[in-house]
Scaffold this motif. Structure first.
Motif, PDB file in Angstrom:
ATOM      1  N   TRP A  89       0.809  -1.218   0.000  1.00 56.58           N
ATOM      2  CA  TRP A  89       0.000   0.000   0.000  1.00 56.58           C
ATOM      3  C   TRP A  89       0.843   1.268   0.000  1.00 56.58           C
ATOM      4  O   TRP A  89       0.346   2.351  -0.316  1.00 56.58           O
ATOM      5  N   PHE A  90       2.140   1.144   0.355  1.00 55.44           N
ATOM      6  CA  PHE A  90       3.016   2.310   0.442  1.00 55.44           C
ATOM      7  C   PHE A  90       3.801   2.547  -0.848  1.00 55.44           C
ATOM      8  O   PHE A  90       4.325   3.633  -1.056  1.00 55.44           O
ATOM      9  N   GLN A  91       3.868   1.569  -1.716  1.00 53.46           N
ATOM     10  CA  GLN A  91       4.728   1.658  -2.886  1.00 53.46           C
ATOM     11  C   GLN A  91       4.315   2.782  -3.833  1.00 53.46           C
ATOM     12  O   GLN A  91       5.171   3.481  -4.391  1.00 53.46           O
ATOM     13  N   ALA A  92       3.009   2.975  -4.009  1.00 54.03           N
ATOM     14  CA  ALA A  92       2.560   4.048  -4.904  1.00 54.03           C
ATOM     15  C   ALA A  92       2.991   5.406  -4.366  1.00 54.03           C
ATOM     16  O   ALA A  92       3.427   6.284  -5.135  1.00 54.03           O
ATOM     17  N   TYR A  93       2.890   5.584  -3.042  1.00 56.57           N
ATOM     18  CA  TYR A  93       3.337   6.845  -2.462  1.00 56.57           C
ATOM     19  C   TYR A  93       4.838   7.039  -2.654  1.00 56.57           C
ATOM     20  O   TYR A  93       5.298   8.132  -2.995  1.00 56.57           O
ATOM     21  N   ALA A  94       5.624   5.980  -2.434  1.00 53.87           N
ATOM     22  CA  ALA A  94       7.078   6.084  -2.573  1.00 53.87           C
ATOM     23  C   ALA A  94       7.464   6.502  -3.995  1.00 53.87           C
ATOM     24  O   ALA A  94       8.404   7.283  -4.186  1.00 53.87           O
ATOM     25  N   GLU A  95       6.733   6.017  -4.988  1.00 51.74           N
ATOM     26  CA  GLU A  95       6.997   6.410  -6.369  1.00 51.74           C
ATOM     27  C   GLU A  95       6.710   7.894  -6.572  1.00 51.74           C
ATOM     28  O   GLU A  95       7.466   8.606  -7.246  1.00 51.74           O
ATOM     29  N   MET A  96       5.602   8.377  -5.995  1.00 43.55           N
ATOM     30  CA  MET A  96       5.264   9.795  -6.130  1.00 43.55           C
ATOM     31  C   MET A  96       6.252  10.660  -5.340  1.00 43.55           C
ATOM     32  O   MET A  96       6.653  11.734  -5.808  1.00 43.55           O
ATOM     33  N   GLU A  97       6.658  10.206  -4.169  1.00 47.43           N
ATOM     34  CA  GLU A  97       7.637  10.926  -3.363  1.00 47.43           C
ATOM     35  C   GLU A  97       8.933  11.126  -4.139  1.00 47.43           C
ATOM     36  O   GLU A  97       9.546  12.199  -4.097  1.00 47.43           O
ATOM     37  N   MET A 206      -5.031  16.702  14.151  1.00 45.84           N
ATOM     38  CA  MET A 206      -5.869  15.720  13.468  1.00 45.84           C
ATOM     39  C   MET A 206      -5.059  14.572  12.879  1.00 45.84           C
ATOM     40  O   MET A 206      -5.617  13.563  12.449  1.00 45.84           O
ATOM     41  N   GLY A 207      -3.734  14.726  12.848  1.00 45.62           N
ATOM     42  CA  GLY A 207      -2.902  13.650  12.335  1.00 45.62           C
ATOM     43  C   GLY A 207      -1.768  14.142  11.455  1.00 45.62           C
ATOM     44  O   GLY A 207      -1.743  15.289  11.009  1.00 45.62           O
ATOM     45  N   GLU A 208      -0.811  13.251  11.218  1.00 47.33           N
ATOM     46  CA  GLU A 208       0.340  13.562  10.373  1.00 47.33           C
ATOM     47  C   GLU A 208      -0.080  13.561   8.903  1.00 47.33           C
ATOM     48  O   GLU A 208      -1.006  12.849   8.515  1.00 47.33           O
ATOM     49  N   PHE A 209       0.620  14.333   8.098  1.00 44.76           N
ATOM     50  CA  PHE A 209       0.285  14.385   6.672  1.00 44.76           C
ATOM     51  C   PHE A 209       1.472  14.926   5.882  1.00 44.76           C
ATOM     52  O   PHE A 209       2.393  15.529   6.443  1.00 44.76           O
ATOM     53  N   THR A 210       1.426  14.688   4.589  1.00 45.81           N
ATOM     54  CA  THR A 210       2.489  15.130   3.679  1.00 45.81           C
ATOM     55  C   THR A 210       1.864  15.727   2.428  1.00 45.81           C
ATOM     56  O   THR A 210       0.897  15.176   1.876  1.00 45.81           O
ATOM     57  N   TYR A 222      -1.082  13.363   1.292  1.00 48.08           N
ATOM     58  CA  TYR A 222      -0.988  11.960   1.713  1.00 48.08           C
ATOM     59  C   TYR A 222      -1.159  11.861   3.221  1.00 48.08           C
ATOM     60  O   TYR A 222      -0.543  12.616   3.983  1.00 48.08           O
ATOM     61  N   THR A 223      -1.997  10.933   3.635  1.00 46.93           N
ATOM     62  CA  THR A 223      -2.157  10.606   5.049  1.00 46.93           C
ATOM     63  C   THR A 223      -2.127   9.093   5.172  1.00 46.93           C
ATOM     64  O   THR A 223      -2.265   8.372   4.178  1.00 46.93           O
TER      65      THR A 223
END
Length: 282
Positions: A89-97, A206-210, A222-223
């Motif tokens: 579930w994290f791989q798509a974010y890592a690509e965008m990062e 409310m929480g961490e975010f990027t 991203y959360t």
């Protein structure tokens, strides 16, 4: 000697890596032990990587490229292999990062992954590890390579002061981690602010975010929760995330004030003080 496993190179990046390592090693007329001797490791390790029993490191890949004259083939491939070790579930974010030109992130409990030392990352990832911990740590270190490229993303990080006090991995690990944060602040493209306890209620509760910004693509917020991550380019969500981040930056200490607080916590909390058994912590 590790038994030979028939690999399907299309099954995964790791299978493709193992397949290519075996193919090109054999093409060079080398046995596993001979290649291992050349690249300063055991033939057993070569065999385990060829059979996908171990995940290769970047150092291993660079040595193989040098030994086999493969023109960076394995050094390029290992990035895909290590990214595949991230949670699905994290791989798509890592690509965008990795593609972002500007990263803005707020963290309240732990140091942001791109700024973690290897020892700190190992302590974090080792809390609940149902797989190869070495591979997970290597994957996190691989993510950080974007900060070392020729045109790195502008990375602006706001950390709660609580992050500095939450002891992860022991005092020496924390001291090294805080020292690493101070070193990173000397980079032109990395900016780090600390949100002090005195700020009280704040926009990040409310929480961490990027927030990820791109040169040619829509921005993303991203959360994540303990199950999965969530990415969206929804304009209202982006406006809300941007507004919250502006408020966090305004409430946080200045860059110089943040550095001073990190240095003070590093010395006062994790400095050269005796351990309970009387030993000094260097």
């Amino acid at each position: 000697m590790v038994g030979v496993r028939v690999l399907d190179p299309s099954a995964s990046p790791l299978d493709y890596y193992g397949y290519e390592l075996r193919r090109l090693r054999e093409a060079a007329g080398l046995k596993q032990a001979q290649l291992g001797e050349i690249i300063y490791c055991t033939g057993s390790l070569v065999g385990m990587i060829e059979n996908t029993k171990r995940v290769p490191t970047r150092d291993f890949s660079e040595r193989v490229d040098a030994a086999l004259g493969t023109d960076g083939h394995f050094s390029r491939l290992v990035g895909l292999v290590l990214r595949s070790q991230l949670p699905t579930w994290f791989q798509a974010y890592a690509e965008m990062e990795a593609r972002a030109s500007y990263i803005s992130t707020f963290h309240a409990q732990l140091v942001y992954g791109l700024l973690q030392t290897e020892e700190y990352a190992r302590a974090v990832l080792g809390v609940r590890s149902d797989g190869d911990l070495d591979a997970k740590v290597a994957a996190r270190m691989e993510r950080q390579r974007i900060l070392d490229r020729e045109n790195p993303p502008v990375t602006w990080v706001v950390l709660s002061e609580a992050v500095l006090h939450q002891e992860v991995g022991g005092r020496q690990v924390m001291r090294n981690q805080l020292a690493h944060l101070l070193d990173l602040q000397r980079r032109e493209w990395v900016q780090l602010q600390i949100l002090p306890f005195e700020a009280g209620a704040h926009a990040g509760q409310m929480g961490e975010f990027t927030l990820l910004r791109f040169d040619d693509d829509p921005d993303i917020v991203y959360t994540e929760d303990f199950v999965q991550g969530h990415m969206t380019a929804n304009p209202p969500a982006l406006r809300e995330g941007s507004l919250r981040y502006d408020h966090l930056q305004a409430a946080a200490l200045s860059l110089d004030g943040s550095a001073a607080l990190i240095a003070r916590v590093m010395e006062e909390r994790y400095g050269d003080h005796p351990e309970p058994d009387g030993r000094a912590l260097a």
